[in-house]
Design a protein around this motif. Structure first.
Motif, PDB file in Angstrom:
ATOM      1  N   LYS A  20       3.628   1.429  -3.909  1.00 12.75           N
ATOM      2  CA  LYS A  20       3.035   0.507  -2.943  1.00 12.75           C
ATOM      3  C   LYS A  20       4.125  -0.144  -2.088  1.00 12.75           C
ATOM      4  CE  LYS A  20      -1.019  -0.519  -5.777  1.00 12.75           C
ATOM      5  NZ  LYS A  20      -1.867  -1.569  -6.391  1.00 12.75           N
ATOM      6  N   LEU A  21       3.776  -0.409  -0.830  1.00  7.33           N
ATOM      7  CA  LEU A  21       4.730  -1.031   0.086  1.00  7.33           C
ATOM      8  C   LEU A  21       5.125  -2.405  -0.437  1.00  7.33           C
ATOM      9  CD1 LEU A  21       6.276  -1.253   2.760  1.00  7.33           C
ATOM     10  CD2 LEU A  21       4.158  -2.057   3.823  1.00  7.33           C
ATOM     11  N   THR A  22       6.429  -2.615  -0.592  1.00  6.70           N
ATOM     12  CA  THR A  22       6.952  -3.862  -1.135  1.00  6.70           C
ATOM     13  C   THR A  22       8.098  -4.343  -0.253  1.00  6.70           C
ATOM     14  OG1 THR A  22       6.420  -3.059  -3.353  1.00  6.70           O
ATOM     15  CG2 THR A  22       7.842  -4.973  -3.211  1.00  6.70           C
TER      16      THR A  22
ATOM     17  N   MET B 299       2.729  -5.542  -0.200  1.00  6.94           N
ATOM     18  CA  MET B 299       1.968  -5.658   1.041  1.00  6.94           C
ATOM     19  C   MET B 299       0.813  -4.662   1.114  1.00  6.94           C
ATOM     20  SD  MET B 299       4.830  -6.386   3.944  1.00  6.94           S
ATOM     21  CE  MET B 299       5.932  -7.798   3.886  1.00  6.94           C
ATOM     22  N   GLU B 300      -0.067  -4.752   0.141  1.00 10.06           N
ATOM     23  CA  GLU B 300      -1.271  -3.927   0.124  1.00 10.06           C
ATOM     24  C   GLU B 300      -2.481  -4.846   0.172  1.00 10.06           C
ATOM     25  OE1 GLU B 300      -1.115  -0.695   0.200  1.00 10.06           O
ATOM     26  OE2 GLU B 300       0.993  -0.339  -0.317  1.00 10.06           O
ATOM     27  N   ASP B 301      -3.645  -4.293   0.548  1.00 13.54           N
ATOM     28  CA  ASP B 301      -4.841  -5.125   0.628  1.00 13.54           C
ATOM     29  C   ASP B 301      -5.130  -5.784  -0.719  1.00 13.54           C
ATOM     30  OD1 ASP B 301      -7.013  -6.107   2.292  1.00 13.54           O
ATOM     31  OD2 ASP B 301      -8.313  -4.983   0.945  1.00 13.54           O
ATOM     32  N   GLU B 302      -4.989  -5.032  -1.779  1.00 10.53           N
ATOM     33  CA  GLU B 302      -5.046  -5.625  -3.124  1.00 10.53           C
ATOM     34  C   GLU B 302      -3.610  -5.766  -3.601  1.00 10.53           C
ATOM     35  OE1 GLU B 302      -7.784  -6.776  -4.437  1.00 10.53           O
ATOM     36  OE2 GLU B 302      -9.023  -6.019  -2.798  1.00 10.53           O
ATOM     37  N   GLY B 303      -2.900  -6.706  -3.008  1.00  8.77           N
ATOM     38  CA  GLY B 303      -1.481  -6.848  -3.271  1.00  8.77           C
ATOM     39  C   GLY B 303      -1.160  -8.033  -4.151  1.00  8.77           C
ATOM     40  N   ALA B 304       0.077  -8.518  -4.031  1.00  5.80           N
ATOM     41  CA  ALA B 304       0.508  -9.603  -4.914  1.00  5.80           C
ATOM     42  C   ALA B 304       1.786 -10.222  -4.390  1.00  5.80           C
ATOM     43  CB  ALA B 304       0.737  -9.073  -6.330  1.00  5.80           C
ATOM     44  N   ILE B 305       2.048 -11.445  -4.865  1.00  2.87           N
ATOM     45  CA  ILE B 305       3.365 -12.070  -4.788  1.00  2.87           C
ATOM     46  C   ILE B 305       3.959 -11.964  -6.186  1.00  2.87           C
ATOM     47  CG2 ILE B 305       4.655 -14.204  -4.459  1.00  2.87           C
ATOM     48  CD1 ILE B 305       3.571 -13.177  -1.855  1.00  2.87           C
ATOM     49  N   VAL B 306       5.106 -11.306  -6.292  1.00  7.38           N
ATOM     50  CA  VAL B 306       5.772 -11.132  -7.580  1.00  7.38           C
ATOM     51  C   VAL B 306       6.986 -12.048  -7.615  1.00  7.38           C
ATOM     52  CG1 VAL B 306       6.735  -9.496  -9.224  1.00  7.38           C
ATOM     53  CG2 VAL B 306       5.002  -8.735  -7.581  1.00  7.38           C
ATOM     54  N   VAL B 307       7.076 -12.875  -8.651  1.00 16.92           N
ATOM     55  CA  VAL B 307       8.146 -13.866  -8.773  1.00 16.92           C
ATOM     56  C   VAL B 307       9.204 -13.346  -9.746  1.00 16.92           C
ATOM     57  CG1 VAL B 307       8.723 -16.249  -9.320  1.00 16.92           C
ATOM     58  CG2 VAL B 307       6.457 -15.696  -8.379  1.00 16.92           C
TER      59      VAL B 307
END
Length: 524
Positions: free
Chosen positions: A462-464, A481-489
């Motif tokens: 996935k695009l990151t 940066m996907e529609d079902e994406g996330a912020i990863v800390v």
């Protein structure tokens, strides 16, 4: 009552047509104007400049392709008010005609002056009624504004607990770069559709909105907190706003004085000089506009041709000082003292350096491969001040000495990148391979050795991209940066994951402290 945000009426181009209820009569002709008037104008305006839905102009559609536009017209856009138009309503030919129509430029640049801007302004909360202190327990200077393009929302994230404090609908296609008032209390957001929004981080509420243009590049904030400057690509203007309630102050036509006008590539503030600086896409000029209440600027306009100088005296407010350069400027970056800027053209094969005090170009940079200077960072390497920038076309990070303007090193990367981030409290710079086949990687560079020392894959396949640090630099937040994406800390010292927040295509996140203190490791 707040007008429906353009975001509700699509997503990236759900722009593509109409909130108007689908007609029951089959469209039997390919006339684009008639089709648009019947099916689209109710939401997007008869002139395609937007209404409750966003503007349907090629400049406003971003990277949307005609085939995707046709799909959206036919099937609609989930989670928005953009309906689908079945074949009983629009034939395949009619869909193709409509898609082609919205990608057709207008015959002339639309008017959008003081009257139109003032009429668009919406005040949601009177600024004088806002609370003096935050109504939440989070550190107000360690908040993040996260732009979620997947469903056109913005999330406010606590940078200590990594929890979402608020999530609200945004205007259509926000520009990624949120800007803050100098005290960090207010965040200003600009949309592709020209809307500028002011949001209060104490009460977690929208304050005001105004449409400053038809297509907007970005917005800048004066370091005294009084003014905003908006750069537009349609029409060709800069617009000054009162930061208090977004009242328009002045519309500044971007022209060379001889009839040629230009789109604005970007506008930023230069705090030490108390001025805004604008890059122009269609004129070989950089503009400086002071905000410090000087009624008149009197001085010399310098040309890049030796011996050519022109005396000017321009009435305020925001008098324009024009600096002639050798390139059309698409992007630029400041050295840390903010007295010189590095600039580049996306079509060019080199960069330039403009000294603002001297008022002219002083050097050229060896920067081929479409560098993304807007995502560059400053740091010190072996006792020398340097800047580093990714490239859109070449799989390298270029490191440039900002004293002699020589290339220190080109760091090989797994692919061409888009973003680069650092922080004063960490020796590492975090990059990406946004434009390459390894677009799921986050390469981490040691700024001491200028070598990649670690590579992360937060979401394989996935695009990151796009890293931002917490106020103290202890944690790095990465976007999937996907529609079902996330912020990863991540722990910024050990590179271990410590948290993951679901998000809808988080294209950018901006820490209050880092932005208002003009951190050397983040964009401004």
């Amino acid at each position: 009552m707040r007008p429906l945000p353009a975001a509700l009426s699509l997503a990236i181009a759900a722009v593509l047509l109409a909130c108007a209820a689908p007609s029951t009569a089959r469209a039997d002709g390919p006339n684009p104007e008639r089709l648009f008037a019947e099916h689209c104008a109710a939401c997007h305006g008869g002139d395609r400049l937007g209404a409750i839905g966003p503007a349907l102009l090629p400049e406003n559609l971003g990277r949307l392709k005609p085939a995707e536009a046709e799909r959206i017209i036919r099937h609609g856009r989930p989670a928005t008010q953009m309906p689908g138009f079945p074949v009983e309503t629009l034939s395949d030919e009619a869909v193709r005609v409509l898609a082609a129509y919205v990608f057709t430029p207008l015959p002339e640049v639309p008017a959008w002056g003081m009257e139109e801007i003032a009429a668009s302004r919406v005040v949601h909360k009177a600024p004088a009624t806002l609370p003096e202190k935050p109504r939440h327990g989070a550190d107000p200077l360690n908040l993040f504004t996260v732009v979620e393009a997947g469903d056109h929302h913005v999330s406010i994230v606590d940078g200590d607990s990594f929890t979402v404090l608020d999530r609200f609908e945004s205007r259509f296609a926000l520009h990624g770069g949120a800007k803050y008032s100098p005290d960090g209390r207010f965040v200003y957001l600009a949309s592709r559709d020209g809307w500028v929004s002011k949001y209060d981080l104490h009460s977690l509420s929208l304050v005001a909105e105004v449409r400053a243009g038809v297509n907007t590049r970005n917005v800048a904030v004066s370091s005294d907190g009084r003014f905003l400057m908006v750069g537009n690509t349609l029409p060709h203007t800069l617009v000054a706003l009162d930061a208090w309630d977004l009242t328009p102050i002045k519309v500044i036509p971007v022209t060379d004085g001889k009839g040629k006008s230009s789109r604005v590539s970007a506008v930023y503030s230069m705090p030490p000089r108390k001025s805004f600086v604008a890059a122009l896409k269609d004129l070989q000029e950089v503009w400086e506009l002071p905000w410090d209440d000087r009624p008149v600027y009197a001085g010399l306009v310098h040309s890049h041709e030796p011996g050519r100088e022109e005396a000017v005296s321009v009435p305020g407010p925001f008098p324009v000082r024009k600096l002639k350069v050798n390139e059309f400027v698409d992007d630029f970056f400041f050295d840390q003292p903010y007295d010189q800027l590095m600039a580049t053209s996306r079509d060019g094969k080199k960069g330039i350096v403009v000294h603002i005090d001297v008022g002219r170009q002083i050097a050229e940079l060896d920067l081929p491969g479409m560098p993304h200077l807007g995502s560059g960072i400053n740091f010190v390497h072996e006792g020398r001040p340097v800047m580093a920038t990714p490239h859109f076309k070449d799989p390298v990070i270029s490191v440039i000495d900002t004293v002699d303007w020589k290339t220190v090193k080109r760091i090989p990367m797994p692919g061409p990148g888009f973003f680069l981030r650092g922080h004063e409290n960490t020796p590492y710079a975090w990059a990406d391979a946004y434009m390459g086949k390894d677009r799921d990687t986050i390469p981490i560079i040691d700024t001491r050795s200028l070598e990649i020392v670690h590579t992360l894959r937060p979401a394989p396949g996935k695009l990151t991209a796009h890293v931002e640090f917490t106020r103290d630099g202890r944690y790095a937040l990465v976007s999937v940066m996907e529609d079902e994406g996330a912020i990863v800390v991540y722990d910024a010292a050990t590179f271990t994951e410590v948290n993951r927040l679901p998000m809808r295509k988080p294209i950018g996140k901006y820490n209050v402290w880092n932005k208002i203190n003009f951190s050397s490791g983040t964009s401004h």
